[in-house]
Design a protein around this motif. Structure first.
Motif, PDB file in Angstrom:
ATOM      1  N   MET A   1      -3.142 110.140 117.880  1.00 16.31           N
ATOM      2  CA  MET A   1      -4.214 109.375 118.651  1.00 16.31           C
ATOM      3  C   MET A   1      -4.891 110.184 119.697  1.00 16.31           C
ATOM      4  SD  MET A   1      -3.357 105.961 120.639  1.00 16.31           S
ATOM      5  CE  MET A   1      -3.041 104.750 119.329  1.00 16.31           C
ATOM      6  N   ILE A   2      -5.986 109.772 119.703  1.00 17.01           N
ATOM      7  CA  ILE A   2      -6.922 110.437 120.877  1.00 17.01           C
ATOM      8  C   ILE A   2      -6.986 109.527 121.975  1.00 17.01           C
ATOM      9  CG2 ILE A   2      -9.338 111.129 121.211  1.00 17.01           C
ATOM     10  CD1 ILE A   2      -9.225 112.013 118.325  1.00 17.01           C
ATOM     11  N   LYS A   3      -6.694 109.864 123.262  1.00 18.12           N
ATOM     12  CA  LYS A   3      -7.116 109.287 124.424  1.00 18.12           C
ATOM     13  C   LYS A   3      -7.999 109.977 125.430  1.00 18.12           C
ATOM     14  CE  LYS A   3      -2.390 107.668 124.422  1.00 18.12           C
ATOM     15  NZ  LYS A   3      -1.078 107.682 124.831  1.00 18.12           N
ATOM     16  N   ARG A   4      -8.650 109.463 126.077  1.00 20.43           N
ATOM     17  CA  ARG A   4      -9.488 109.694 127.216  1.00 20.43           C
ATOM     18  C   ARG A   4      -8.748 110.080 128.555  1.00 20.43           C
ATOM     19  NH1 ARG A   4     -14.543 111.666 125.862  1.00 20.43           N
ATOM     20  NH2 ARG A   4     -15.478 110.319 124.448  1.00 20.43           N
ATOM     21  N   PHE A  14       0.244 115.889 119.332  1.00 14.58           N
ATOM     22  CA  PHE A  14       0.764 117.263 118.645  1.00 14.58           C
ATOM     23  C   PHE A  14       0.713 116.883 117.019  1.00 14.58           C
ATOM     24  CE2 PHE A  14       4.166 119.204 116.182  1.00 14.58           C
ATOM     25  CZ  PHE A  14       4.102 120.490 116.430  1.00 14.58           C
ATOM     26  N   GLY A  15       0.864 115.605 116.730  1.00 11.69           N
ATOM     27  CA  GLY A  15       0.833 115.238 115.150  1.00 11.69           C
ATOM     28  C   GLY A  15      -0.644 115.464 114.621  1.00 11.69           C
ATOM     29  N   MET A  16      -1.591 115.063 115.487  1.00 10.83           N
ATOM     30  CA  MET A  16      -2.819 115.174 114.867  1.00 10.83           C
ATOM     31  C   MET A  16      -3.524 116.724 114.902  1.00 10.83           C
ATOM     32  SD  MET A  16      -5.909 113.661 114.563  1.00 10.83           S
ATOM     33  CE  MET A  16      -6.456 112.363 115.670  1.00 10.83           C
ATOM     34  N   ILE A  17      -2.933 117.600 115.870  1.00  8.76           N
ATOM     35  CA  ILE A  17      -3.190 119.259 115.801  1.00  8.76           C
ATOM     36  C   ILE A  17      -2.456 119.881 114.726  1.00  8.76           C
ATOM     37  CG2 ILE A  17      -2.710 121.212 116.920  1.00  8.76           C
ATOM     38  CD1 ILE A  17      -3.034 119.828 119.685  1.00  8.76           C
ATOM     39  N   PHE A  18      -1.350 119.190 114.525  1.00 10.25           N
ATOM     40  CA  PHE A  18      -0.377 119.985 113.307  1.00 10.25           C
ATOM     41  C   PHE A  18      -0.948 119.391 112.135  1.00 10.25           C
ATOM     42  CE2 PHE A  18       3.017 119.343 109.962  1.00 10.25           C
ATOM     43  CZ  PHE A  18       3.370 120.708 110.152  1.00 10.25           C
ATOM     44  N   SER A  19      -1.633 118.306 111.768  1.00  4.55           N
ATOM     45  CA  SER A  19      -2.310 118.030 110.515  1.00  4.55           C
ATOM     46  C   SER A  19      -3.439 118.806 110.345  1.00  4.55           C
ATOM     47  CB  SER A  19      -2.845 116.571 110.733  1.00  4.55           C
ATOM     48  OG  SER A  19      -1.443 115.432 110.913  1.00  4.55           O
ATOM     49  N   ILE A  20      -4.271 118.768 111.343  1.00  2.00           N
ATOM     50  CA  ILE A  20      -5.620 119.585 111.288  1.00  2.00           C
ATOM     51  C   ILE A  20      -5.182 121.173 110.876  1.00  2.00           C
ATOM     52  CG2 ILE A  20      -7.683 120.905 112.455  1.00  2.00           C
ATOM     53  CD1 ILE A  20      -7.577 118.263 114.251  1.00  2.00           C
TER      54      ILE A  20
END
Length: 165
Positions: A1-4, A14-20
């Motif tokens: 999830m992206i947060k400001r 971390f999950g988003m970075i790992f997925s990319i």
């Protein structure tokens, strides 16, 4: 999830970075596999060319008088197919190519060469010996539209099949 975050910062989990990273790795492996299989296909085409040429020469050798044109497909990247022994006389326009073979290939008793050699399965299939064939001189045929044509002739009194331009 992206947060400001504070002051315009973006926090990525971390999950988003790992997925990319995982997506990038999968795409890179897919390109490598496709390139590998295309390379195998080119090697197969070169091998098929040599086999078809040998089959055509054998047919003429076993028969009587022959006057024919052998036509075959050549893989992408091959510019010339050359015929003859490296020690034979060559035409002026073919001397640069024959010198390249003499400088780079440590082979003897071969009579068919593909140029540039690195495009013939990384040089592993850059040359071959066609049995029962002779050439009056060393010559090269330019590959046009992915095809090559070579004259196949034999008189009833000839011992070998002649390949010529």
């Amino acid at each position: 999830m992206i947060k400001r975050g504070r002051r315009g910062q973006i926090d990525i989990s971390f999950g988003m970075i790992f997925s990319i990273i995982l997506i990038i790795v999968v795409i890179a492996v897919a390109f490598y596999v496709i390139r590998f299989f295309l390379g195998i296909s080119n090697c197969g085409e070169v091998g098929s060319f040599y086999k078809d040429l040998q089959d055509r020469v054998d047919k003429a050798y076993a028969g009587g008088k022959t006057q024919d044109v052998f036509e075959a497909g050549i893989p992408n990247g091959i510019e010339y197919v050359c015929f003859g022994e490296l020690t034979q006389q060559s035409r002026t326009e073919d001397r640069v190519i024959i010198q390249s073979f003499k400088d780079n290939l440590l082979v003897e008793n071969q009579n068919v060469f593909l140029y540039p050699t690195n495009k013939a399965c990384d040089g592993n299939l850059a040359y071959n010996k066609i049995e029962h064939a002779k050439m009056q001189e060393f010559f090269c045929k330019k590959v046009e539209s992915g095809n090559i044509e070579v004259r196949v002739t034999k008189a009833s009194t000839d011992a070998l099949v002649t390949l010529s331009k």
